[in-house]
Design an enzyme around this catalytic site. Sequence first.
Site, mmCIF file in Angstrom:
data_model
loop_
_atom_site.group_PDB
_atom_site.id
_atom_site.type_symbol
_atom_site.label_atom_id
_atom_site.label_comp_id
_atom_site.label_asym_id
_atom_site.label_seq_id
_atom_site.Cartn_x
_atom_site.Cartn_y
_atom_site.Cartn_z
ATOM 1 N N GLU A 133 -2.761 15.864 13.672
ATOM 2 C CA GLU A 133 -2.515 14.561 13.047
ATOM 3 C C GLU A 133 -3.739 13.643 13.105
ATOM 4 O OE1 GLU A 133 -0.269 14.412 11.021
ATOM 5 O OE2 GLU A 133 1.544 13.512 11.776
ATOM 6 N N THR A 189 -2.855 5.908 6.561
ATOM 7 C CA THR A 189 -2.151 5.662 7.829
ATOM 8 C C THR A 189 -3.039 4.883 8.806
ATOM 9 O OG1 THR A 189 -0.833 7.633 7.485
ATOM 10 C CG2 THR A 189 -0.888 6.786 9.720
HETATM 11 N N1 HSE Z 1 4.341 6.423 13.685
HETATM 12 C C1 HSE Z 1 3.317 6.623 12.700
HETATM 13 C C2 HSE Z 1 2.979 5.287 12.075
HETATM 14 C C3 HSE Z 1 3.803 7.556 11.640
HETATM 15 O O1 HSE Z 1 3.914 4.567 11.705
HETATM 16 O O2 HSE Z 1 1.796 4.952 11.970
HETATM 17 C C4 HSE Z 1 2.780 7.819 10.580
HETATM 18 O O3 HSE Z 1 3.249 8.831 9.724
#
Ligand code: HSE
Length: 316
Positions: A133, A189
């Site tokens: 990730e 992200t």
């Molecule tokens: N928990 C992570 C975020 C998930 O919200 O940044 C990203 O897919």
Amino acid sequence: MPPREVTVKAPATSANLGPGFDIFGLALNYPTDKVTITLTDAKPSIKIEVFGVAAQTISTAPERNTAGVVANQILREYGLNLGINIKIEKGIWPSRGLGSSAASAAATVFGLNHLLNLKLSKEQLVRFAAKGEVASAGSAHADNVSAAIYGNFVIVKAYNPVEVIGLKAPPDMEICIAFPQIVTPKGKTVKARSVLPKVAHLEKVIYNTGKVAAMVSGFYTENVELIGQSMSDAIVEPARAFLIPSYVQVKESALKAGACGFGISGAGPAVIAIVNRKKAHSEKVAQAMKESFEAAGLDAIAFTTRPGEGVSLMEK
Ligand code: HSE
């Protein structure tokens, strides 16, 4: 001869579910990715091919693709001298907040575990997949990969090392997903994480802790309404909502159409609504979400699904 090739199905996932930032994840029955992993003698090299939904937007460079990062990590950690070909057939839209990169990472570690007989536990699979990730999200958050590996609902109980608790989802729980067809920035992200507050007021922490506890209780007691009500989040949703055009209107329309809960799916731009199938129609809710995006001039995709299983081997 041990098998040299395996095909794995990996589910889309929705992270956070409101107050459980980086902690909660939910596997979806639809959409899924299909990943074929082949061991070769072209050692040591990793080759990635990507087909399917928006494949042209996904890097095939092993160091920039979550599957490649995971495969490389396994080769290094086990001192293996072999080649790995990874063919990814995307069913999951990438960069929407549906755990697309997590699915590739989870499928790869699951497939290699099988092919190389590594005997990794589910938690160990998650630890490898979470490293992947970093390539796409810039952080080793484990919520999506845990849900992709365990299936159903997961709680990331701890980081360093990652520990996970998996719970079944209620049979009456249905899910609506919708997202606008907008161009998301590179490193979406990372950006969505950069807008979050570094510190939260105690008041908001108390609010979220109550919702987190209620959410877990909702899954234990198979209470879909309680799960939906518990999606309310005082910390991350208010900071990120502006990244999703028409967020407030889409939320309003989903709740009006009968959803019992609503939130951002992971880092967005997809949104997720929870529906109790005994009380409302998920098709109606999904349609209302789509129309609400469209009313603001945005093309949107919306579909209904339900909680799903984790990664699994596919028959040839
Ligand atoms: N928990 C992570 C975020 C998930 O919200 O940044 C990203 O897919």
